[in-house]
Design an enzyme around this catalytic site. Structure first.
Site, PDB file in Angstrom:
ATOM      1  N   ASN A 214       0.842  -1.189   0.000  1.00 39.86           N
ATOM      2  CA  ASN A 214       0.000   0.000   0.000  1.00 39.86           C
ATOM      3  C   ASN A 214       0.876   1.236   0.000  1.00 39.86           C
ATOM      4  O   ASN A 214       1.933   1.243   0.620  1.00 39.86           O
ATOM      5  CB  ASN A 214      -0.846   0.036   1.278  1.00 39.86           C
ATOM      6  CG  ASN A 214      -2.074  -0.820   1.157  1.00 39.86           C
ATOM      7  OD1 ASN A 214      -2.236  -1.557   0.186  1.00 39.86           O
ATOM      8  ND2 ASN A 214      -2.927  -0.734   2.145  1.00 39.86           N
ATOM      9  N   ASP A 283      -4.824  -5.168   2.557  1.00 39.98           N
ATOM     10  CA  ASP A 283      -5.974  -6.022   2.888  1.00 39.98           C
ATOM     11  C   ASP A 283      -5.750  -7.463   2.451  1.00 39.98           C
ATOM     12  O   ASP A 283      -6.339  -8.379   2.991  1.00 39.98           O
ATOM     13  CB  ASP A 283      -7.245  -5.489   2.197  1.00 39.98           C
ATOM     14  CG  ASP A 283      -7.712  -4.203   2.839  1.00 39.98           C
ATOM     15  OD1 ASP A 283      -7.508  -4.054   4.065  1.00 39.98           O
ATOM     16  OD2 ASP A 283      -8.247  -3.336   2.129  1.00 39.98           O
ATOM     17  N   LYS A 293      13.592 -15.646  -6.609  1.00 44.39           N
ATOM     18  CA  LYS A 293      13.059 -14.724  -7.614  1.00 44.39           C
ATOM     19  C   LYS A 293      12.433 -15.523  -8.760  1.00 44.39           C
ATOM     20  O   LYS A 293      13.077 -16.435  -9.294  1.00 44.39           O
ATOM     21  CB  LYS A 293      14.190 -13.840  -8.144  1.00 44.39           C
ATOM     22  CG  LYS A 293      13.716 -12.807  -9.139  1.00 44.39           C
ATOM     23  CD  LYS A 293      14.849 -11.952  -9.637  1.00 44.39           C
ATOM     24  CE  LYS A 293      14.349 -11.028 -10.725  1.00 44.39           C
ATOM     25  NZ  LYS A 293      15.416 -10.344 -11.414  1.00 44.39           N
ATOM     26  N   PHE A 327      -7.308   5.175  11.524  1.00 46.49           N
ATOM     27  CA  PHE A 327      -7.258   6.117  10.396  1.00 46.49           C
ATOM     28  C   PHE A 327      -7.894   5.421   9.210  1.00 46.49           C
ATOM     29  O   PHE A 327      -7.544   4.277   8.908  1.00 46.49           O
ATOM     30  CB  PHE A 327      -5.806   6.490  10.053  1.00 46.49           C
ATOM     31  CG  PHE A 327      -5.289   7.656  10.842  1.00 46.49           C
ATOM     32  CD1 PHE A 327      -5.090   7.558  12.208  1.00 46.49           C
ATOM     33  CD2 PHE A 327      -5.005   8.864  10.213  1.00 46.49           C
ATOM     34  CE1 PHE A 327      -4.621   8.637  12.946  1.00 46.49           C
ATOM     35  CE2 PHE A 327      -4.530   9.950  10.927  1.00 46.49           C
ATOM     36  CZ  PHE A 327      -4.342   9.829  12.307  1.00 46.49           C
ATOM     37  N   LYS A 341     -16.871   2.056   9.628  1.00 44.54           N
ATOM     38  CA  LYS A 341     -15.701   1.335  10.165  1.00 44.54           C
ATOM     39  C   LYS A 341     -15.570   1.562  11.670  1.00 44.54           C
ATOM     40  O   LYS A 341     -15.256   0.650  12.418  1.00 44.54           O
ATOM     41  CB  LYS A 341     -14.416   1.825   9.479  1.00 44.54           C
ATOM     42  CG  LYS A 341     -14.174   1.183   8.134  1.00 44.54           C
ATOM     43  CD  LYS A 341     -12.782   1.516   7.642  1.00 44.54           C
ATOM     44  CE  LYS A 341     -12.614   1.090   6.184  1.00 44.54           C
ATOM     45  NZ  LYS A 341     -11.457   1.710   5.547  1.00 44.54           N
TER      46      LYS A 341
END
Ligand SMILES: Cc1cc2nc3c(=O)[nH]c(=O)nc-3n(C[C@H](O)[C@H](O)[C@H](O)COP(=O)(O)O)c2cc1C
Length: 402
Positions: A214, A283, A293, A327, A341
């Protein structure tokens, strides 16, 4: 007799060479009378307006005026003087010392000492109104403000140069005294309390080099950590990867993934009096993670995702006494979604923030935010500097924990 908040406190008083230098003697005297240890540092030009012996007499402390002589002849030096300081106030602050501090110059006792300070610095500019209005002075003041230095604006009134009703006048001693007391009073308000803060974004690995995550700079959480620390709290900062330097004196637990963040929160929850969740927790995460990799040739056509734990909900279920502040970064129906929320996660306070505009949120120093508390009561969205919002959140916590 009521004990003054100043008792036992150490105030460093910087005096630069303005006409109001003589008024700083009264300030030094009143601070001392109320129980503070006042350590004075003067510029050489300030000594032309008032002698160092005057400050020495009213504070009963040696005065630093000369980097090269006083340091060796007395018990103070530019490095030792700030060591136990609760606050550093420069009064009066000339246009010159403001410019030097803005540029980090260190060519005399006061400018050098300012660079060694880790406590809060407050400047009280006083000068001719043209000097005050000069773009250079205003620019330098903004540089200092952005660095977290507090500025007490000069008053409008009669100036020594003869101007009537112009801005630049040194405020009354009582005003400055109350400002210092107010600051030191607030500084005590979270003493003995532990505040747990999450900050930054999480990274959910796809393989050993790639991740989904995020957007978050961590600025909001780090600002809250700093504000809580300034008010005397023990601060535990659980941080995802950021480019930020943690505030001095804060315990930091570095994590990468949402699961690690949850674990770190749970490990520290019982000792916390309040939890502030500013982190942008992903989330979901890739259901499968490769330890090596993934080669270009073996690129998967899709990445299956699975849900991450909801840390806020987990805290609500596990908490006992803790205040929980969340927040919510939203783009649509900001207040409605944040209110939902708040209720669902049984929070004490939700800070809703609108991240639809490039000037606010994520990497910006500003945030468009509203407080939602007491299960549904809404404020309106307002523009805040993140450091300013941090102060408000921390004041709210202090008022609830008082
Ligand atoms: C009589 C007199 C009064 C002054 N008053 C002020 C003042 O109030 N504010 C200010 O910024 N400069 C004032 N100045 C100019 C400063 O003294 C000058 O800029 C000096 O370099 C400041 O040095 P310092 O910042 O190292 O103390 C004054 C100068 C004189 C001669």
């Amino acid at each position: 007799m009521v004990k003054s908040i100043l008792e036992g406190k150490t105030v460093v008083l910087g005096v630069s060479g303005g006409i109001a230098s003589y008024k700083a003697v009264d300030l030094a005297s009143k601070l001392t009378q109320e129980g503070a240890t006042v350590k004075v540092v003067m510029t050489a030009n300030a000594t032309k307006f008032v002698g160092s012996i005057t400050f020495q007499a009213v504070t009963h402390q040696p005065v630093l005026t000369n980097l090269f002589e006083d340091s060796f002849q007395s018990a103070i030096s530019h490095v030792s003087i700030c060591k136990d300081a609760d606050i550093f106030i420069v009064a009066p602050a000339t246009a010159n010392i403001i410019a030097k501090a803005a540029h980090g110059l260190a060519d005399d006792a006061l400018s050098t000492t300012l660079l060694t300070a880790s406590c809060t610095i407050v400047m009280v500019p006083a000068m001719n109104s043209q000097m005050w209005l000069n773009k250079a002075t205003q620019h330098n003041l903004n540089v200092l403000k952005n660095r977290g230095i507090q500025i007490i604006e000069p008053e409008v009134g009669r100036l020594a140069c003869g101007d009537e009703q112009a801005k630049g006048r040194f405020p009354e001693t009582e005003f400055i005294l109350n400002y210092i007391k107010g600051f030191l009073g607030k500084a005590q308000s979270l003493r003995g309390k532990t505040i747990l803060i999450t900050a930054g974004g999480t990274r959910e690995p796809i393989d050993s080099v790639r991740f989904i995550g995020n957007r978050s700079s961590g600025k909001m959480g780090y600002a809250i950590a700093e504000a809580a620390k300034t008010k005397g709290a023990n601060v535990i900062l659980i941080s995802g990867p950021t480019n930020l330097q943690p505030p001095f004196g804060v315990s930091v637990v570095y994590v990468e993934t949402a699961q690690q963040m949850l674990q770190a929160v749970i490990n520290n929850l019982s000792q916390a009096d309040a939890v502030v969740m500013t982190a942008a927790v992903s989330d979901f995460r890739p259901a499968m993670k490769s330890n090596k990799k993934i080669k270009k040739e073996s690129m998967p056509s899709s990445i299956e995702l699975e849900l991450n734990p909801d840390i806020l909900e987990a805290i609500s279920n596990k908490k006992d006494k803790q205040l929980v502040i969340g927040f919510a970064a939203e783009t649509d129906n900001v207040l409605e979604n944040a209110t939902k929320k708040l209720k669902k996660k049984k929070l004490d306070l939700m800070v809703a923030n609108n991240v639809s505009y490039p000037d606010f949120g994520f990497d910006s120093d500003f945030i468009l935010a509203a407080f939602i508390s007491d299960y549904g009561q809404q404020g309106s969205l307002e523009k805040y500097r993140k450091t300013e919002l941090a102060e408000k959140v921390v004041e709210w916590i202090a008022s609830k924990l008082a």
